[in-house]
Design a protein around this motif. Structure first.
Motif, PDB file in Angstrom:
ATOM      1  N   ILE A 149       0.843   0.423 -14.117  1.00 24.73           N
ATOM      2  CA  ILE A 149       1.541  -0.523 -13.228  1.00 24.73           C
ATOM      3  C   ILE A 149       2.988  -0.718 -13.695  1.00 24.73           C
ATOM      4  N   ARG A 153       5.097   0.380 -10.489  1.00 26.40           N
ATOM      5  CA  ARG A 153       4.887  -0.855  -9.750  1.00 26.40           C
ATOM      6  C   ARG A 153       5.515  -0.803  -8.355  1.00 26.40           C
ATOM      7  N   ALA A 157       3.240  -1.018  -5.045  1.00 26.23           N
ATOM      8  CA  ALA A 157       3.255  -2.314  -4.353  1.00 26.23           C
ATOM      9  C   ALA A 157       3.346  -2.174  -2.844  1.00 26.23           C
ATOM     10  N   ALA A 161      -4.057  -3.764  -1.018  1.00 22.56           N
ATOM     11  CA  ALA A 161      -4.707  -3.995  -2.306  1.00 22.56           C
ATOM     12  C   ALA A 161      -5.789  -2.957  -2.624  1.00 22.56           C
ATOM     13  N   ILE A 164      -4.266   0.277  -3.631  1.00 25.85           N
ATOM     14  CA  ILE A 164      -3.710   0.216  -4.999  1.00 25.85           C
ATOM     15  C   ILE A 164      -4.841   0.406  -6.002  1.00 25.85           C
ATOM     16  N   MET A 415      -7.509  -8.193  -4.021  1.00 25.69           N
ATOM     17  CA  MET A 415      -6.285  -8.917  -4.365  1.00 25.69           C
ATOM     18  C   MET A 415      -6.477  -9.738  -5.638  1.00 25.69           C
ATOM     19  N   LEU A 418      -6.470  -7.489  -8.577  1.00 19.12           N
ATOM     20  CA  LEU A 418      -5.113  -7.078  -8.955  1.00 19.12           C
ATOM     21  C   LEU A 418      -4.397  -8.177  -9.753  1.00 19.12           C
ATOM     22  N   GLU A 419      -4.655  -9.430  -9.381  1.00 20.98           N
ATOM     23  CA  GLU A 419      -3.990 -10.539 -10.082  1.00 20.98           C
ATOM     24  C   GLU A 419      -4.356 -10.602 -11.551  1.00 20.98           C
TER      25      GLU A 419
ATOM     26  N   ALA B 427       2.937 -11.869  -9.578  1.00 18.02           N
ATOM     27  CA  ALA B 427       3.499 -11.656  -8.240  1.00 18.02           C
ATOM     28  C   ALA B 427       2.437 -10.950  -7.417  1.00 18.02           C
ATOM     29  N   GLN B 428       2.586 -10.982  -6.099  1.00 21.59           N
ATOM     30  CA  GLN B 428       1.635 -10.282  -5.260  1.00 21.59           C
ATOM     31  C   GLN B 428       2.298  -9.092  -4.584  1.00 21.59           C
ATOM     32  N   PRO B 429       1.660  -7.933  -4.509  1.00 24.30           N
ATOM     33  CA  PRO B 429       0.295  -7.687  -4.986  1.00 24.30           C
ATOM     34  C   PRO B 429       0.232  -7.371  -6.484  1.00 24.30           C
ATOM     35  N   LEU B 430       1.356  -6.988  -7.085  1.00 25.26           N
ATOM     36  CA  LEU B 430       1.295  -6.592  -8.490  1.00 25.26           C
ATOM     37  C   LEU B 430       2.296  -7.376  -9.325  1.00 25.26           C
TER      38      LEU B 430
END
Lengths: 421, 465
Positions: A149, A153, A157, A161, A164, A415, A418-419, B427-430
């Motif tokens: 990432i 990134r 991005a 989701a 990814i 999602m 991913l967080e 941050a979203q999504p990454l």
């Protein structure tokens, strides 16, 4: 999946001076010495050697305690030690009755060790069922995902989701085919619950039957037993801090006499048995009664086997913990989040701040509880951690991330996943 | 607290106590912008040292405003070594907390600090027995006051170190951020909590009062005299700030993220800095204004008027790793908001720090060009337990790389990172992860002191008998 087991070998020491030298040599560099390298034993999470002496009274013989948190069956683990780390002889040869052939006689050696293994009346692990190989693998998986990432990134991005997530799995497998990224369902505790209820109901009935007379006796004990006044902030001895207040993890070894007489022995055994049950069936989400910083902890009752009148016997309670953060923060969590449970255990031991109906007061007296803990804490000679940079939360996150990496997830769950990266 | 002993300790000082408490407990003396910190090692003659203490005690400003003198404020703090040099019996000194007796230089591992051998101040070769703090309205007065305190100490045979002089940056620190915004409210006569500041139990700061455990904390006694009462423990740290290192590094990151747009890069640089600090330069909290600095949220009424859980549990606005969120996690330290508030209330300190050194020019800072001059912060905190106050915050919240589920992420500002750690900005999504955060704050020394009441100072300056 094999559960992590608690091994607590207690062996009577014959030649303490020599043993101390050997332990000091190991402690000087646990990862690179000629005597005992825990890293040679991949099924080991945490391990330590502690000299359990009875100073200053010296009524009971000094013991060498070997604490191991290992995967799989104890006999298999010990056999592996005997095969891979023959030089374990150099440690235990300073103990009484050590077999002449040492670890070379595998069966004899394992039998000798097993005879000295003390059952942990309560044992807690923060990631039950996750073997060390998984802990290491999943840590590397997470690290590698982080690196991907970091580099890609902006490109990633732009995708939804779930896409990814898919690309991360593909890229990870391309870079590190050696890592295991198999999807896995979260363990289900349903069967455990059924078992817990089947065992728990009869136990609860028995406990309720004896509750009233026991409670009367308890209050009598609580009112009449001598306690100690603590009149100054925490004091300690310097060697206690050797394996303490290090960056990520630390250890605590604690030894205290159980109050004399059968009542306290019975009570502490009962409380610990209940905690052990809760640790198996209820505290399965990385927190022991609100404390989220313990990787592994155990209580072991060390019975006094001397042939003396029962009322003079000194049974002891030995506690081992491997935890995140500093001593001050760990003890703070005890007081702030788990004082009732800890009071239920340790109010059965000497000098503990006075309790009220087993659960209340006691550890709530912050300064007294900390000083009491310090008074009975003993220094560990050797301590080794197999996951030096990970907190409990890190390990649990790593495992969750790997489990879900290749699992099809709905958008919102993807999602959330991913967080966590 | 044991049931039978459920504390007769008072909850807060009475009017009469104010004249016994050193003034800096209740005031930062902001109207005295010129401060000096005079450290000394006392001489070998306890009689002379006691005579010095008796004389300086008459100049100490208490918290009773009517006793304020027109020209300046003097405060006196003593380390265990200083008490010994005054002839205070070991039995009394023994009652001090362990960490105070060991000294900060023995606690570097706990704190994550560089070894004390690299310090300028307070290592084994430069022990600090006493700290005399001077506050003046102007520079000339400060110089006079320093001279007077220096010669008083030297007459008593003390070795006096060069005075540490503060620099007034108008409420900002060297990185350019408004500082000292989030102070707990210390209850006392005529004092009401202001602007959403949460009240701390008096006993968390002052000895002799109920603390957050509803208990009376232990304090040193000398015979019948409670020499702890109305006193507190003072932590002093000299923290060098690498302003060019901080802004130069962020500027480079911002330009990498917005390579063809200098205006966007400049905005991004400010955003990244705010994400690491948790507030914008004005002091406006990110949790309230996540996208841009809005001084409307930096007012005394607004700047502490927020919690994390309702709108910012996951750190999308104010990152978990940001300095203000680590130093005061508010309702987000785990469990329910109430659980968290309870825990946090047991780790509160009063900060009384000041900056030192001339500021670095903004353009030079952004270009990463240092002028080689010393600058930084004299961090000062007051608390009834150093272990549960300053040390806990530094170790468990700031330095711990695994704070709240983070991995290899000490506090990006104050966490003593060695240049190999990271800072994750959700941050979203990454998320964005800033790699290899440089060490921009370096401990140059410090010490642990007892800031006694005037009663205790009187007892210490009299014959021990």
């Amino acid at each position: 999946m094999p559960a992590t087991q608690a091994l607590t070998i207690l062996a009577e020491i014959e030649n303490r001076a020599e043993l101390e030298k050997v332990l000091a040599a190991i402690a000087a560099d646990p990862d690179d010495n000629e005597l005992f390298r825990p890293r040679d034993l991949p099924a080991t999470h945490f391990t330590r050697f502690v000299i359990v002496s009875d100073e200053p009274r010296n009524e009971l013989p000094p013991l060498l305690a070997w604490e191991v948190n290992h995967d799989g069956d104890a006999t298999a683990y010990l056999a592996q030690v005997a095969r891979k780390v023959r030089s374990i002889d150099r440690v235990f040869e300073h103990c009484r009755d050590y077999p002449v052939a040492g670890a070379a006689d595998l069966d004899g050696w394992v039998a000798w060790m097993r005879a000295r293994n003390h059952h942990a009346t309560a044992f807690y692990t923060a990631y039950r069922g996750v073997p060390r190989s998984r802990v290491v693998n999943d840590g590397e998986v997470h690290d590698e995902i982080r690196n991907i990432i970091d580099r890609e990134r902006t490109k990633l991005a732009g995708y939804p989701a779930t896409e990814i997530q898919r690309r991360l799995a593909v890229e990870l497998h391309r870079r590190r085919p050696d890592l295991d990224i198999a999807a896995e369902d979260e363990p289900s505790w349903a069967l455990q619950w059924v078992l817990a209820i089947l065992i728990g109901i009869p136990v609860a009935i028995v406990l309720l039957l004896i509750l009233a007379p026991w409670a009367i006796l308890l209050r009598h004990h609580e009112k009449t037993e001598p306690t100690r006044r603590y009149h100054r902030p925490v004091h300690d001895l310097k060697d206690m801090r050797k394996f303490e207040d290090q960056v990520t993890q630390n250890q605590l070894t604690h030894l205290v006499d159980i109050k004399p007489g059968w009542f306290r022995l019975f009570t502490v055994w009962t409380v610990l048995t209940v905690i052990d049950g809760l640790a198996r069936f209820y505290f399965v989400n990385g927190a022991l009664g609100g404390i989220t910083s313990i990787h592994f902890a155990r209580w072991v009752i060390v019975r006094d086997r001397r042939r003396i009148p029962r009322k003079h016997k000194r049974h002891r309670l030995l506690f081992f913990s491997n935890y995140d953060g500093s001593w001050e923060s760990y003890l703070g969590e005890f007081v702030d989040r788990a004082s009732t449970g800890l009071t239920a255990v340790w109010s059965n031991t000497v000098h503990f701040p006075r309790s009220y109906f087993l659960l209340w007061d006691g550890a709530k007296d912050e300064e007294a509880f900390k000083q009491w803990t310090r008074d009975h804490q003993i220094a560990s000679q050797v301590w080794w951690t197999g996951v030096p940079k990970s907190t409990v939360q890190n390990v649990r996150d790593d495992v969750m991330i790997r489990r879900r990496l290749q699992r099809p997830l709905p958008d919102d769950e993807a999602m959330q996943w991913l967080e966590k990266l | 607290m044991a049931r039978e002993a459920l504390t007769h300790a008072p909850a807060e000082p009475r009017e009469a106590d104010l004249a016994d408490i050193q003034g800096m407990v209740y005031s930062g003396f902001a109207d005295h912008p010129y401060a000096a910190y005079v450290f000394a090692r006392l001489g070998t003659n306890p009689k002379l040292s006691r005579a010095w203490l008796a004389s300086v005690r008459t100049r100490v400003t208490s918290a009773a405003r009517e006793t304020y003198q027109p020209h300046g404020r003097v405060q006196v703090a003593l380390a265990p070594g200083g008490l010994r040099a005054l002839g205070v019996p070991d039995l009394v000194i023994d009652d001090l907390p362990q960490e105070a007796k060991l000294g900060m230089h023995e606690r570097t591992r706990t704190l994550g600090d560089p070894p004390a051998s690299t310090w300028e101040l307070g290592n084994e070769d430069t022990p600090l027995d006493v700290l005399v703090i001077i506050f003046a309205r102007d520079e000339a007065t400060r110089d006079q006051m320093i001279d007077r305190e220096r010669s008083a100490l030297e007459t008593a045979g003390a070795h006096v170190y060069p005075a540490e002089l503060s620099q007034d940056l108008g409420g900002r620190e060297h990185f350019g951020f408004a500082d000292g915004l989030s102070q707990p409210h210390l209850p006392g006569p005529h004092r009401e909590p202001r602007n959403g500041g949460t009240a701390v139990a008096t006993g968390e700061i002052l000895l002799g009062y109920k603390n957050a455990y509803n208990a009376l904390p232990h304090a040193p006694h000398w015979g019948d005299i409670d020499v702890g009462r109305n006193g507190t423990y003072l932590v002093f740290r000299k923290l060098a700030q690498d302003v060019a290192g901080f802004w130069g590094w962020l500027d480079k990151h911002a330009r990498d993220l917005a390579p063809r747009d200098p205006a966007a890069a400049a905005d991004l640089r400010e955003l990244l800095a705010a994400k690491l600090v948790g507030r914008w330069r004005s002091g406006a909290p990110l949790t309230l204004t996540p996208d841009r600095d809005d001084p409307g949220f930096a007012t005394p009424e607004m700047r502490n008027n927020f919690e994390f859980l309702p709108t910012d549990a996951d750190g999308m606005r104010c990152p978990i790793t940001s300095h203000v969120r680590r130093a005061n996690p508010r309702d987000a330290r785990g469990g329910s908001a109430q659980d968290s508030d309870d825990v946090v209330s047991r780790h509160r300190i009063l900060r009384r720090g000041r900056s030192y050194g001339a500021p670095l020019d903004d353009a030079a800072a952004r270009a990463g060009r240092d002028d080689g001059k010393p600058r930084g912060l004299y961090f000062i905190s007051l608390q009834a337990s150093i272990a549960r106050g300053f040390e806990f915050i530094q170790q468990t919240w700031l330095s711990a790389p695994g704070f709240h589920g983070l991995h290899a992420e000490p506090d990006p500002i104050m966490g003593n990172g060695d240049g190999s750690s990271h800072a994750t900005i959700p941050a979203q999504p990454l998320r964005l992860r800033l790699r290899n955060v440089p060490r921009v704050v370096t401990v140059r020394g410090g010490g642990y002191f007892f800031l006694p009441s005037l009663t205790a100072l009187e007892r210490f300056s009299a014959e021990p008998t």
